[in-house]
Design an enzyme around this catalytic site. Sequence first.
Site, PDB file in Angstrom:
ATOM      1  N   TYR A 193     -30.418 -54.396  -6.757  1.00 52.99           N
ATOM      2  CA  TYR A 193     -31.807 -54.775  -6.965  1.00 52.99           C
ATOM      3  C   TYR A 193     -32.380 -55.429  -5.709  1.00 52.99           C
ATOM      4  O   TYR A 193     -32.103 -56.594  -5.407  1.00 52.99           O
ATOM      5  CB  TYR A 193     -31.941 -55.728  -8.154  1.00 52.99           C
TER       6      TYR A 193
ATOM      7  N   HIS B 127     -21.444 -51.039 -12.249  1.00 49.63           N
ATOM      8  CA  HIS B 127     -22.826 -50.577 -12.249  1.00 49.63           C
ATOM      9  C   HIS B 127     -22.916 -49.052 -12.130  1.00 49.63           C
ATOM     10  O   HIS B 127     -22.462 -48.472 -11.149  1.00 49.63           O
ATOM     11  CB  HIS B 127     -23.571 -51.219 -11.071  1.00 49.63           C
TER      12      HIS B 127
END
Length: 323
Positions: free
Chosen positions: A48, A132
């Site tokens: 992010y 992830h």
Amino acid sequence: MELTLSRLGFGAAPIAGLYTAVDEDAAAATVDAAWAAGVRYFDTAPHYGLGVSERRLGAALAHRPRAEYVVSTKAGRLLVPDDRGGADHEGSFAVAATHRRVWDLSRDGIRRSLDDSLTRLGLDHVDVLYLHDPEDRLDEALATAVPALAELRDEGAVTAVGAGSKDAAALARLVSDGGLDVVMVAGRYTLLEQPALTELFPACTAAGTAVVAAGVYNSGLLAAPEPDPAGTYEYGVVPPEVLARARDLAAVCADHDAVLPQAALQFPLRHPLVRSAVVGMRSPAEVRQNAAWLDAAVAPGLWADLEARGLTPVVGAGAAAAP
């Protein structure tokens, strides 16, 4: 999983400039608003904003009592310095491309990822470490990454380990084979669609694995009372049949004096496996609106009506962890 997660979780991708820039003051104010609303679960990732999310979240939480909140971050992609310049080349974040993302599911890569995340967060530990988006690398994930996560948990470096993905079937395989404590399923258990109910939840029940629901607005389509044909679904154009279904859901909500995003946020938390609904928020106003939608009770007849019309499956109400 011996963690208490607030029913509303804070997704920290938007404060790192997801799609449009967010300045540091606005990011800090958004985290402050989440805290004031009772949010105590905060989720981030190196991906992010190329580390911006972790740095901003850590700074905003630095003065909070560490024992009072839960932080999760993710591993699987390392951030490597990049001198190409310009904006984020590989993501959708309005940040400078100071680094690039490099997949590394090795034991050393997982451990290095955690160490780097702790540095950016300014913490000595995170509570949950997710793998992830491993859906395209499942064999490697099971061979090296999941054992590395378990090792970190056994050492006490993290409290719980898991995986996050929008692929419910991939998560089910990891749950069945990998001994995970929690999974974050994105967009696959929502008011609009529930493939995780059959593809993932049975494996979680058998393994005693908790679920965190993310993407509950299906990348924006369910985030407004009236679904917008110019909105987004799966981060792209909304197919006509999906728009029609969303409009049907909105109409039933209106019949029961509710609004679509209110029902969309509350729906996943009705299932006893789901411990938290994580929502990405970029402003204090968004935080306050989501908290209000979660707190405003809907008429019980709404759920029965949705089920009777075949718009949602029959799901017994389950108690989610309180903030």
